[in-house]
Design a protein around this motif. Sequence first.
Motif, PDB file in Angstrom:
ATOM      1  N   ILE A 167       0.863  -1.183   0.000  1.00 31.22           N
ATOM      2  CA  ILE A 167       0.000   0.000   0.000  1.00 31.22           C
ATOM      3  C   ILE A 167       0.898   1.231   0.000  1.00 31.22           C
ATOM      4  N   GLY A 168       0.975   1.953  -1.115  1.00 31.52           N
ATOM      5  CA  GLY A 168       1.804   3.146  -1.179  1.00 31.52           C
ATOM      6  C   GLY A 168       3.229   2.840  -1.600  1.00 31.52           C
ATOM      7  N   GLU A 169       4.099   3.811  -1.377  1.00 33.89           N
ATOM      8  CA  GLU A 169       5.483   3.702  -1.830  1.00 33.89           C
ATOM      9  C   GLU A 169       6.259   2.687  -0.999  1.00 33.89           C
ATOM     10  N   GLY A 170       7.307   2.139  -1.615  1.00 31.71           N
ATOM     11  CA  GLY A 170       8.148   1.173  -0.924  1.00 31.71           C
ATOM     12  C   GLY A 170       8.815   0.248  -1.920  1.00 31.71           C
ATOM     13  N   GLY A 171       9.605  -0.673  -1.390  1.00 34.25           N
ATOM     14  CA  GLY A 171      10.376  -1.542  -2.268  1.00 34.25           C
ATOM     15  C   GLY A 171      10.059  -3.009  -2.133  1.00 34.25           C
ATOM     16  N   PHE A 172       8.904  -3.365  -1.645  1.00 35.00           N
ATOM     17  CA  PHE A 172       8.584  -4.781  -1.475  1.00 35.00           C
ATOM     18  C   PHE A 172       7.209  -5.066  -2.088  1.00 35.00           C
ATOM     19  N   GLY A 173       6.899  -6.339  -2.175  1.00 36.00           N
ATOM     20  CA  GLY A 173       5.574  -6.744  -2.631  1.00 36.00           C
ATOM     21  C   GLY A 173       5.500  -7.073  -4.103  1.00 36.00           C
ATOM     22  N   GLU A 174       4.577  -7.950  -4.426  1.00 36.74           N
ATOM     23  CA  GLU A 174       4.360  -8.364  -5.811  1.00 36.74           C
ATOM     24  C   GLU A 174       3.802  -7.224  -6.658  1.00 36.74           C
ATOM     25  N   ALA A 175       2.999  -6.356  -6.016  1.00 42.08           N
ATOM     26  CA  ALA A 175       2.397  -5.225  -6.733  1.00 42.08           C
ATOM     27  C   ALA A 175       2.016  -4.161  -5.722  1.00 42.08           C
ATOM     28  N   GLU A 176       1.730  -2.961  -6.239  1.00 40.23           N
ATOM     29  CA  GLU A 176       1.240  -1.867  -5.391  1.00 40.23           C
ATOM     30  C   GLU A 176      -0.275  -1.802  -5.556  1.00 40.23           C
ATOM     31  N   VAL A 177      -1.005  -1.665  -4.471  1.00 43.82           N
ATOM     32  CA  VAL A 177      -2.458  -1.761  -4.519  1.00 43.82           C
ATOM     33  C   VAL A 177      -3.063  -0.717  -5.454  1.00 43.82           C
ATOM     34  N   GLY A 178      -2.529   0.498  -5.442  1.00 42.83           N
ATOM     35  CA  GLY A 178      -3.050   1.539  -6.318  1.00 42.83           C
ATOM     36  C   GLY A 178      -2.942   1.162  -7.791  1.00 42.83           C
ATOM     37  N   VAL A 179      -1.843   0.494  -8.154  1.00 43.74           N
ATOM     38  CA  VAL A 179      -1.647   0.039  -9.532  1.00 43.74           C
ATOM     39  C   VAL A 179      -2.650  -1.059  -9.878  1.00 43.74           C
ATOM     40  N   VAL A 180      -2.880  -1.958  -8.906  1.00 44.29           N
ATOM     41  CA  VAL A 180      -3.861  -3.030  -9.116  1.00 44.29           C
ATOM     42  C   VAL A 180      -5.248  -2.433  -9.351  1.00 44.29           C
ATOM     43  N   ILE A 181      -5.609  -1.451  -8.537  1.00 43.56           N
ATOM     44  CA  ILE A 181      -6.920  -0.810  -8.684  1.00 43.56           C
ATOM     45  C   ILE A 181      -7.030  -0.126 -10.049  1.00 43.56           C
ATOM     46  N   ALA A 182      -5.988   0.605 -10.439  1.00 43.46           N
ATOM     47  CA  ALA A 182      -6.007   1.303 -11.736  1.00 43.46           C
ATOM     48  C   ALA A 182      -6.170   0.321 -12.892  1.00 43.46           C
ATOM     49  N   LYS A 183      -5.526  -0.837 -12.777  1.00 41.16           N
ATOM     50  CA  LYS A 183      -5.588  -1.853 -13.830  1.00 41.16           C
ATOM     51  C   LYS A 183      -7.006  -2.403 -14.007  1.00 41.16           C
ATOM     52  N   HIS A 184      -7.754  -2.476 -12.897  1.00 44.39           N
ATOM     53  CA  HIS A 184      -9.077  -3.115 -12.933  1.00 44.39           C
ATOM     54  C   HIS A 184     -10.226  -2.117 -12.854  1.00 44.39           C
ATOM     55  N   LEU A 185      -9.917  -0.814 -12.940  1.00 43.94           N
ATOM     56  CA  LEU A 185     -10.996   0.176 -12.912  1.00 43.94           C
ATOM     57  C   LEU A 185     -11.968  -0.080 -14.061  1.00 43.94           C
ATOM     58  N   GLY A 186     -13.229   0.016 -13.760  1.00 45.51           N
ATOM     59  CA  GLY A 186     -14.260  -0.277 -14.755  1.00 45.51           C
ATOM     60  C   GLY A 186     -14.854  -1.654 -14.585  1.00 45.51           C
ATOM     61  N   ALA A 187     -14.158  -2.518 -13.813  1.00 48.24           N
ATOM     62  CA  ALA A 187     -14.695  -3.853 -13.547  1.00 48.24           C
ATOM     63  C   ALA A 187     -15.918  -3.734 -12.646  1.00 48.24           C
ATOM     64  N   SER A 188     -16.902  -4.543 -12.906  1.00 50.12           N
ATOM     65  CA  SER A 188     -18.105  -4.569 -12.083  1.00 50.12           C
ATOM     66  C   SER A 188     -18.156  -5.916 -11.360  1.00 50.12           C
ATOM     67  N   VAL A 189     -17.924  -5.889 -10.069  1.00 45.85           N
ATOM     68  CA  VAL A 189     -17.895  -7.121  -9.285  1.00 45.85           C
ATOM     69  C   VAL A 189     -19.127  -7.159  -8.386  1.00 45.85           C
TER      70      VAL A 189
END
Length: 530
Positions: free
Chosen positions: A133-155
């Motif tokens: 969540i936010g800036e940093g150097g760990f993790g498979e992905a950043e949550v904001g990027v994941v959200i941006a990638k899936h914006l428009g999805a209807s779940v």
Amino acid sequence: MTRRVMNLGHIVTQNARRLTERPGFIWGERSWSWAEIEAQVSALAAGLAARGIGKGDRVLVHSKNCETMFFSMFATFRLGAIWVPTNFRLLPDEVAYLSSASGARAFLCHGDFPEHAAAVAAASPAPDFTWRIGEGGFGEAEVGVVIAKHLGASVANVAVERDDPCWYFFTSGTTGRSKAAVLTHGQMGFVVTNHLCDLMPGTTDADASLVVAPLSHGAGVHQLAQSAKGAATILLPSERFDIDEAYRLIARYRVTNMFTVPTILKMLAEHPAADQHDHSSLRYIIYAGAPMYREDQKRALAKLGKVLVQYFGLGEVTGNITVLPPALHDPEDGPNARIGTCGFERTGMQVQIQGDDGQELPFGQQGEICVIGPAVFAGYYDNPDANAKAFRDGWFRTGDLGHIDAQGFLYITGRASDMYISGGSNIYPREIEEKILTHEAIVECAVLGLPDPVWGEIGVAVCVPRQGVKLSEAEIAEFLSAKIARYKMPKRFFFWEALPKSGYGKVPKRLVKDELEARGQLDWLRSAAS
């Protein structure tokens, strides 16, 4: 027979339809409308689903208060998965334990906590993936990027039943390892309704709520109830509790309610900012988590008005046992003032004082506070021993001691674990603490029992004087001698600048004892024993 209930994620769906452009979440200069929140929640849910998260899976979240923390709750609910938030002040090994204990499959970790991410990754079993969540150097992905990638999805909100888990609410662990209280969709639907009914009646989408505590626990439950009515949630700009900034936000957004704990309420009432900003919009300041001392209560009423709402309720009952509404908060002591009560039973809940044999005790007699009703949790996750101890004949045993008067008002006298026995007499620290705090120069205190070779246990009191005030042990002992029986008098009094507090704003007696040890203030006790 299936017992379908509303998925709590539907709260956001409702608001997006009806209150589309109304602000639902405000942090700093950024504001999210309910339509934007719906889009963010659906996108995060889509991202989690794409990584295999579905109904019944646990999503561990270790984060400071932020928009992602808020959105993650609803995204997890939407999938029928289980939200597992932690207090962001916990240490890496503690969060690793919570990960293992909950069986988390996903870990969302704030960028400020790389050590926590590493500890969780090394846990057994480890989550399938970590997102930052936010800036940093760990993790498979950043949550904001994941959200941006899936914006428009209807779940869609996954179908759930009344007893389907939605939240593992970890206890604060003051007496050992934290346990995961299992909260369900049906239970939480009742709790949300009850909070709105008993704690903050009349709440609508025109209201606004200021968050001054971690969303991982009681504040998160409070904000869920606010969201159910479409009220805006407002965060402080940082995790530091800036009282002046809190009052500025109250004035700017005409904040109507907030959830807090007695220590923070005390700070709000005594800070000079209370006289420098307009806080007339406040209708409900809800406090819980620990009893509030009467002198502090009176000062808060004098400064903030009759807006205080107290409730008593452990995480296992989701803060849903009793309520003391504003009208019953008497600003002055008098014949009609119910001093020391935490209120009466919440709507739909039943409280009983029981003896060691499980039988109900008469009015006025002290015993263990037990409760039944729809707000009681489903039990501790994967912990049959704890469940066996926590329930008796269907009643949840709180571990708190108290009594009920003839009108049904509950009085808490302490934790069973806080009581100590001196010379064969049971002594309850809270009673002594209340008396010490009537001294005008003392702002905080804690009384605890320590082993003694002669008396079995003896009491010591740690007091925090007002800034610049010097006090002596003899002075406090003389002051107290007219107020309590001699056998209850603490053997020693110590004076500190502050009491140690947990991440939940409480003052656990074990932390006080550890600090006494660290300061060498128990050496006299060992000398006496030898």
